[in-house]
Design an enzyme around this catalytic site. Structure first.
Site, PDB file in Angstrom:
ATOM      1  N   ILE A   1       0.867  -1.178   0.000  1.00 45.53           N
ATOM      2  CA  ILE A   1       0.000   0.000   0.000  1.00 45.53           C
ATOM      3  C   ILE A   1       0.904   1.229   0.000  1.00 45.53           C
ATOM      4  O   ILE A   1       1.828   1.315   0.819  1.00 45.53           O
ATOM      5  CB  ILE A   1      -0.894   0.054   1.271  1.00 45.53           C
ATOM      6  CG1 ILE A   1      -1.477  -1.314   1.620  1.00 45.53           C
ATOM      7  CG2 ILE A   1      -1.977   1.123   1.126  1.00 45.53           C
ATOM      8  CD1 ILE A   1      -2.310  -1.945   0.577  1.00 45.53           C
TER       9      ILE A   1
ATOM     10  N   GLU B   1       5.170  -0.110   7.910  1.00 45.14           N
ATOM     11  CA  GLU B   1       6.417   0.673   7.861  1.00 45.14           C
ATOM     12  C   GLU B   1       6.246   2.032   8.546  1.00 45.14           C
ATOM     13  O   GLU B   1       5.139   2.558   8.664  1.00 45.14           O
ATOM     14  CB  GLU B   1       6.822   0.924   6.398  1.00 45.14           C
ATOM     15  CG  GLU B   1       7.398  -0.288   5.713  1.00 45.14           C
ATOM     16  CD  GLU B   1       8.099   0.079   4.390  1.00 45.14           C
ATOM     17  OE1 GLU B   1       8.131   1.261   4.021  1.00 45.14           O
ATOM     18  OE2 GLU B   1       8.602  -0.847   3.734  1.00 45.14           O
ATOM     19  N   ASP B   2       7.402   2.575   8.932  1.00 46.27           N
ATOM     20  CA  ASP B   2       7.490   3.982   9.392  1.00 46.27           C
ATOM     21  C   ASP B   2       6.600   4.261  10.607  1.00 46.27           C
ATOM     22  O   ASP B   2       5.962   5.323  10.698  1.00 46.27           O
ATOM     23  CB  ASP B   2       7.130   4.947   8.242  1.00 46.27           C
ATOM     24  CG  ASP B   2       8.050   4.770   7.037  1.00 46.27           C
ATOM     25  OD1 ASP B   2       9.064   4.054   7.148  1.00 46.27           O
ATOM     26  OD2 ASP B   2       7.753   5.351   5.988  1.00 46.27           O
TER      27      ASP B   2
ATOM     28  N   ASP C   1       2.876   0.922   3.467  1.00 45.10           N
ATOM     29  CA  ASP C   1       3.708   2.135   3.379  1.00 45.10           C
ATOM     30  C   ASP C   1       2.840   3.251   2.803  1.00 45.10           C
ATOM     31  O   ASP C   1       3.244   3.978   1.921  1.00 45.10           O
ATOM     32  CB  ASP C   1       4.939   1.877   2.498  1.00 45.10           C
ATOM     33  CG  ASP C   1       5.917   3.064   2.489  1.00 45.10           C
ATOM     34  OD1 ASP C   1       5.905   3.863   3.450  1.00 45.10           O
ATOM     35  OD2 ASP C   1       6.683   3.184   1.517  1.00 45.10           O
TER      36      ASP C   1
ATOM     37  N   GLN D   1      -7.351   4.433   2.718  1.00 42.18           N
ATOM     38  CA  GLN D   1      -7.075   3.824   4.023  1.00 42.18           C
ATOM     39  C   GLN D   1      -7.937   4.416   5.151  1.00 42.18           C
ATOM     40  O   GLN D   1      -7.856   3.958   6.277  1.00 42.18           O
ATOM     41  CB  GLN D   1      -5.586   3.968   4.360  1.00 42.18           C
ATOM     42  CG  GLN D   1      -4.679   3.162   3.451  1.00 42.18           C
ATOM     43  CD  GLN D   1      -3.232   3.274   3.872  1.00 42.18           C
ATOM     44  OE1 GLN D   1      -2.608   4.306   3.642  1.00 42.18           O
ATOM     45  NE2 GLN D   1      -2.692   2.251   4.508  1.00 42.18           N
TER      46      GLN D   1
ATOM     47  N   ASP E   1      -3.155   2.568  -3.897  1.00 41.81           N
ATOM     48  CA  ASP E   1      -3.060   3.976  -3.468  1.00 41.81           C
ATOM     49  C   ASP E   1      -4.405   4.612  -3.757  1.00 41.81           C
ATOM     50  O   ASP E   1      -5.305   3.957  -4.293  1.00 41.81           O
ATOM     51  CB  ASP E   1      -1.923   4.678  -4.244  1.00 41.81           C
ATOM     52  CG  ASP E   1      -1.281   5.809  -3.441  1.00 41.81           C
ATOM     53  OD1 ASP E   1      -1.997   6.771  -3.101  1.00 41.81           O
ATOM     54  OD2 ASP E   1      -0.082   5.719  -3.172  1.00 41.81           O
TER      55      ASP E   1
ATOM     56  N   HIS F   1       0.384   6.366   6.755  1.00 47.44           N
ATOM     57  CA  HIS F   1       1.091   6.342   8.055  1.00 47.44           C
ATOM     58  C   HIS F   1       0.319   6.995   9.194  1.00 47.44           C
ATOM     59  O   HIS F   1       0.907   7.405  10.202  1.00 47.44           O
ATOM     60  CB  HIS F   1       2.476   6.989   7.952  1.00 47.44           C
ATOM     61  CG  HIS F   1       3.374   6.337   6.945  1.00 47.44           C
ATOM     62  ND1 HIS F   1       3.572   4.979   6.896  1.00 47.44           N
ATOM     63  CD2 HIS F   1       4.125   6.871   5.947  1.00 47.44           C
ATOM     64  CE1 HIS F   1       4.404   4.700   5.908  1.00 47.44           C
ATOM     65  NE2 HIS F   1       4.751   5.820   5.312  1.00 47.44           N
TER      66      HIS F   1
ATOM     67  N   SER G   1       9.236   1.900  -5.011  1.00 44.94           N
ATOM     68  CA  SER G   1       9.422   0.634  -4.292  1.00 44.94           C
ATOM     69  C   SER G   1       8.807  -0.529  -5.075  1.00 44.94           C
ATOM     70  O   SER G   1       9.329  -1.647  -5.048  1.00 44.94           O
ATOM     71  CB  SER G   1       8.839   0.708  -2.882  1.00 44.94           C
ATOM     72  OG  SER G   1       7.486   1.076  -2.914  1.00 44.94           O
TER      73      SER G   1
HETATM   74  C1  LIG Z   1       5.395   7.079   1.534  1.00 43.84           C
HETATM   75  S1  LIG Z   1       4.481   7.151   0.044  1.00 43.84           S
HETATM   76  C2  LIG Z   1       4.781   5.562  -0.659  1.00 43.84           C
HETATM   77  C3  LIG Z   1       6.207   5.391  -1.088  1.00 43.84           C
HETATM   78  C4  LIG Z   1       6.519   4.140  -1.852  1.00 43.84           C
HETATM   79  N1  LIG Z   1       6.036   2.950  -1.174  1.00 43.84           N
HETATM   80  C5  LIG Z   1       8.018   4.019  -2.026  1.00 43.84           C
HETATM   81  O1  LIG Z   1       8.698   3.474  -1.125  1.00 43.84           O
HETATM   82  O2  LIG Z   1       8.519   4.474  -3.044  1.00 43.84           O
HETATM   83  C6  LIG Z   1       2.877   7.057   0.697  1.00 43.84           C
HETATM   84  C7  LIG Z   1       1.726   6.928  -0.271  1.00 43.84           C
HETATM   85  O3  LIG Z   1       0.549   6.724   0.516  1.00 43.84           O
HETATM   86  C8  LIG Z   1      -0.540   7.270  -0.177  1.00 43.84           C
HETATM   87  N2  LIG Z   1      -1.653   7.563   0.749  1.00 43.84           N
HETATM   88  C9  LIG Z   1      -1.739   8.566   1.636  1.00 43.84           C
HETATM   89  N3  LIG Z   1      -2.932   8.528   2.243  1.00 43.84           N
HETATM   90  C10 LIG Z   1      -3.621   7.479   1.724  1.00 43.84           C
HETATM   91  C11 LIG Z   1      -4.922   6.952   1.929  1.00 43.84           C
HETATM   92  N4  LIG Z   1      -5.772   7.499   2.793  1.00 43.84           N
HETATM   93  N5  LIG Z   1      -5.286   5.849   1.237  1.00 43.84           N
HETATM   94  C12 LIG Z   1      -4.431   5.278   0.339  1.00 43.84           C
HETATM   95  N6  LIG Z   1      -3.178   5.750   0.101  1.00 43.84           N
HETATM   96  C13 LIG Z   1      -2.787   6.846   0.771  1.00 43.84           C
HETATM   97  C14 LIG Z   1       0.005   8.536  -0.824  1.00 43.84           C
HETATM   98  O4  LIG Z   1      -0.790   8.889  -1.943  1.00 43.84           O
HETATM   99  C15 LIG Z   1       1.444   8.144  -1.169  1.00 43.84           C
HETATM  100  O5  LIG Z   1       1.554   7.776  -2.513  1.00 43.84           O
END
Ligand SMILES: C[S@@+](CC[C@H](N)C(=O)[O-])C[C@H]1O[C@@H](n2cnc3c(N)ncnc32)[C@H](O)[C@@H]1O
Length: 226
Positions: free
Chosen positions: A43, A136-137, A108, A85, A67, A111, A50
């Protein structure tokens, strides 16, 4: 190429080079000694870094990403789904129901505490017996009240993911443990088929000292094999 090098090549912060440089490769390598990966779901796609890294590291696996919106990602073995999420129902569409069981699911995404709870409650049934679910995180569990990530409130008034799993780890009878959270989605999780839980802190070692997880952190949950 090592997993860390693959992470660094694609620019994800799971390696030790880019952005927050979380250096999660040593922990993932431990997990991958225990399982064969045919299906991996992560996710949080952002730029697809990634997911591209996983596709390179596991040349025979199917990689699934979820996403809020799909991105332009042209790879035959990376399949994108949508989810929110904050909304558990978004994980129960036909697209989600037709997924195979996953060897590993990685959160991921946003968060935020609600995200951890809703996503785990929604997807635990999609983890293959003997497989893993990784959040993660989790240092974001120590963010101050009022913090936001991706425009969403990180904390809520009712559950903190690190506290929930620390309490699980110190509970005497884990098989009948009920997650001590009024957050309904996580309370429903069946602890009977949890084989093990690890909380991993800033220096990649297991810890119960959750208040000191400030920069990097993982919760690693293994499902019982059948
Ligand atoms: C930290 S980035 C992912 C990085 C990726 N996994 C990497 O390591 O290259 C977090 C992602 O979570 C998504 N995100 C944030 N809130 C969200 C939600 N409520 N539901 C689904 N995805 C969400 C964002 O759109 C973003 O693309």
């Amino acid at each position: 190429m090592t997993l860390n090098n693959v992470f660094n090549k694609w620019g994800t912060d799971k390696g030790n080079k880019h952005n927050a440089a979380h250096n999660y490769a040593p922990i993932y390598e431990q997990i991958f000694e225990d399982i064969q990966v045919e299906n991996l779901l992560e996710i949080g796609i952002e730029n697809g870094n990634s997911h591209n890294a996983w596709a390179e590291y596991f040349p025979d696996a199917m990689i699934y990403g979820a996403d809020r919106k799909p991105i332009d990602l042209d790879h035959l073995r990376i399949l994108q789904l949508t989810c929110n999420q904050n909304d558990i129902d978004s994980f129960f569409t036909d697209q989600w129901q037709s997924l195979p069981l996953m060897d590993i699911i990685i959160d991921d995404g946003g968060h935020c505490m609600n995200h951890h709870a809703i996503t785990l409650a929604a997807l635990w049934h999609k983890v293959k017996p003997g497989g893993y679910y990784v959040i993660e995180d989790v240092h974001t569990c120590n963010y101050p009240k009022g913090s936001e990530l991706f425009g969403q409130a990180v904390m809520n008034d009712i559950a903190n993911t690190l506290v929930t799993f620390r309490d699980y780890l110190i509970s005497i009878n884990k098989r009948t443990h009920i997650f001590n959270t009024p957050f309904a989605e996580l309370k429903k999780l069946d602890t009977f088929d949890i084989k093990s839980v690890r909380i991993i802190g800033d220096n990649n070692s297991d810890t119960l000292d959750i208040e000191n997880i400030m920069k990097h952190g993982l919760i690693v949950i293994k499902k019982c094999p059948v």
